[in-house]
Write a protein that holds these residues in place. Structure first.
Motif, short mmCIF file in Angstrom:
data_model
loop_
_atom_site.label_atom_id
_atom_site.label_comp_id
_atom_site.label_asym_id
_atom_site.label_seq_id
_atom_site.Cartn_x
_atom_site.Cartn_y
_atom_site.Cartn_z
N ALA A 158 0.83 -1.20 0.00
CA ALA A 158 0.00 0.00 0.00
C ALA A 158 0.86 1.26 0.00
O ALA A 158 0.58 2.23 -0.71
N LEU A 159 1.95 1.24 0.78
CA LEU A 159 2.86 2.39 0.82
C LEU A 159 3.55 2.60 -0.52
O LEU A 159 3.72 3.73 -0.98
N LEU A 160 3.94 1.49 -1.16
CA LEU A 160 4.57 1.58 -2.47
C LEU A 160 3.59 2.13 -3.51
O LEU A 160 3.95 2.97 -4.35
N LEU A 161 2.34 1.67 -3.45
CA LEU A 161 1.32 2.18 -4.36
C LEU A 161 1.08 3.67 -4.13
O LEU A 161 0.97 4.45 -5.08
N LEU A 162 1.01 4.07 -2.86
CA LEU A 162 0.82 5.48 -2.52
C LEU A 162 1.99 6.32 -3.02
O LEU A 162 1.80 7.43 -3.54
N TYR A 163 3.19 5.81 -2.85
CA TYR A 163 4.40 6.51 -3.34
C TYR A 163 4.33 6.72 -4.85
O TYR A 163 4.62 7.81 -5.35
N GLY A 164 3.91 5.68 -5.58
CA GLY A 164 3.81 5.80 -7.03
C GLY A 164 2.78 6.82 -7.46
O GLY A 164 3.00 7.60 -8.39
N ILE A 165 1.64 6.83 -6.76
CA ILE A 165 0.59 7.79 -7.10
C ILE A 165 1.05 9.22 -6.85
O ILE A 165 0.85 10.11 -7.69
N ILE A 166 1.70 9.45 -5.71
CA ILE A 166 2.10 10.81 -5.33
C ILE A 166 3.22 11.34 -6.22
O ILE A 166 3.17 12.47 -6.70
N TYR A 214 2.23 9.85 -10.68
CA TYR A 214 0.98 10.12 -11.39
C TYR A 214 0.43 11.52 -11.13
O TYR A 214 -0.02 12.19 -12.06
N LEU A 215 0.46 11.97 -9.89
CA LEU A 215 -0.03 13.32 -9.60
C LEU A 215 0.76 14.40 -10.35
O LEU A 215 0.16 15.37 -10.83
N PRO A 216 2.10 14.30 -10.48
CA PRO A 216 2.82 15.33 -11.23
C PRO A 216 2.43 15.44 -12.69
O PRO A 216 2.70 16.47 -13.33
N VAL A 217 1.78 14.39 -13.23
CA VAL A 217 1.36 14.44 -14.64
C VAL A 217 0.34 15.56 -14.86
O VAL A 217 0.18 16.05 -15.99
N ILE A 218 -0.34 15.99 -13.79
CA ILE A 218 -1.27 17.11 -13.91
C ILE A 218 -0.56 18.34 -14.46
O ILE A 218 -1.13 19.14 -15.20
N GLY A 219 0.72 18.49 -14.12
CA GLY A 219 1.49 19.63 -14.60
C GLY A 219 1.70 19.66 -16.10
O GLY A 219 2.14 20.68 -16.65
N TRP A 220 1.37 18.56 -16.78
CA TRP A 220 1.52 18.53 -18.25
C TRP A 220 0.61 19.56 -18.92
O TRP A 220 0.88 19.94 -20.07
#
Length: 317
Positions: free
Chosen positions: A34-42, A45-51
């Motif tokens: 769960a921590l690894l999944l959360l790390y990947g999302i934060i 994936y979230l920085p992709v919003i900056g595209w």
């Protein structure tokens, strides 16, 4: 039909109970996942919003959704820039050279190291080989610059042993730069990259080698007909993963070792993004260049995966 439907319904709660029982039995594994999944999302994936800034005339003083939208204007400007295509060519060429050298040297090194029969010598060589991986690229750059300087060990050897009259200015000759980058990457990462191949070799069934010994096979024949075919799935998976990193040809080496004399071969996409996206405050153009890199990487991975599927090799998806 009714009986079948009842049986299926009876299985569903059983699966739920089994899942929760397994969760209670391995809580650490689930929490870690769960921590690894959360790390990947934060962080991935979230920085992709900056595209979306690539489609805006981004100004830092305004909010992300308060910018002026310009559509594909930044991409048009990017593709009209000759420096961008020069940087793309350099990045692609250096990435391909690094990919080939990384794979060949890591596999060859793992095969040779596996043939060492003295355990202490084998572990000593392996430890020494992957130590450079833990050095910062800044330190590696300083070492490379010192080795190839006018009074460095390479020029000292060329003048004192080979009889050369004048030292070579390696950082002023365009033809040397890509190979300097390749050599630096090989020296730093070969030992580390070989670890996974050594691990795969240990998983090979020893009875295959025993049968080959009974048939009188030489070491080279065992490598050719047993070790390499057994390593093929590992090689293909790592190759597909690394194909996506072809355009990640580095940054520190090119940025520090490059200069105006060899800028035609030293400038890469990451340096281009730094020069245009940050130094000239055109963040939207830098983001557009970053998106271009990601799209090309995705295309390369898909092509490599499709080729592996056609040839019947291991693939990512």
């Amino acid at each position: 039909m009714a009986t079948n439907s009842v049986n299926i319904e009876e299985l569903k709660p059983h699966k739920k109970v089994k899942f929760w029982a397994e969760a209670k039995r391995q809580p650490f594994l689930l929490i870690s996942s769960a921590l690894l999944l959360l790390y990947g999302i934060i962080f991935y994936y979230l920085p992709v919003i900056g595209w979306i800034t690539a489609f805006q005339d981004y100004k830092p003083a305004k909010g992300l959704f308060e910018q002026r939208w310009v559509g594909f204007e930044k991409f048009v400007k990017l593709f009209e820039n000759k420096t961008f295509f020069l940087a793309f060519r350099n990045t692609l060429c250096m990435g391909i050279i690094n990919l080939v050298f990384h794979f060949v040297t890591a596999i060859v090194f793992a095969l040779l190291l596996n043939e060492v029969r003295v355990y202490i010598v084998k572990k000593f060589v392996q430890t020494i080989s992957y130590m450079p991986h833990f050095l910062s690229w800044i330190i590696v750059t300083a070492i490379v610059r010192d080795i190839l300087s006018a009074d460095g060990i390479v020029n000292e050897f060329l003048m004192n042993v080979c009889g050369r009259q004048m030292p070579i200015d390696f950082f002023a000759v365009k033809g040397y730069f890509w190979w300097i980058i390749a050599f630096s990457n090989v020296w730093k990462e070969t030992g580390w990259n070989a670890i996974i191949y050594l691990a795969a070799i240990t998983a090979i069934d020893p009875s295959l080698y025993e049968a080959a010994d009974m048939d009188g096979a030489s070491r080279f024949q065992k490598i050719r007909f047993i070790t390499l075919p057994s390593l093929r799935p590992t090689i293909m998976i790592l190759l597909l993963i690394n194909i996506g990193n072809v355009l990640n040809a580095g940054f520190e080496l090119q940025y520090i070792l490059g200069n105006d004399v060899i800028s035609d071969v030293s400038k890469i996409l990451d340096v281009f993004i730094l020069d245009w996206g940050i130094s000239q405050f055109d963040f939207s153009l830098g983001t557009a260049a970053g998106i271009f890199k990601s799209v090309i990487a995705l295309i390369l991975v898909c092509l490599g995966n499709w080729t592996a599927k056609k040839t019947g090799d291991e693939r990512l998806f």
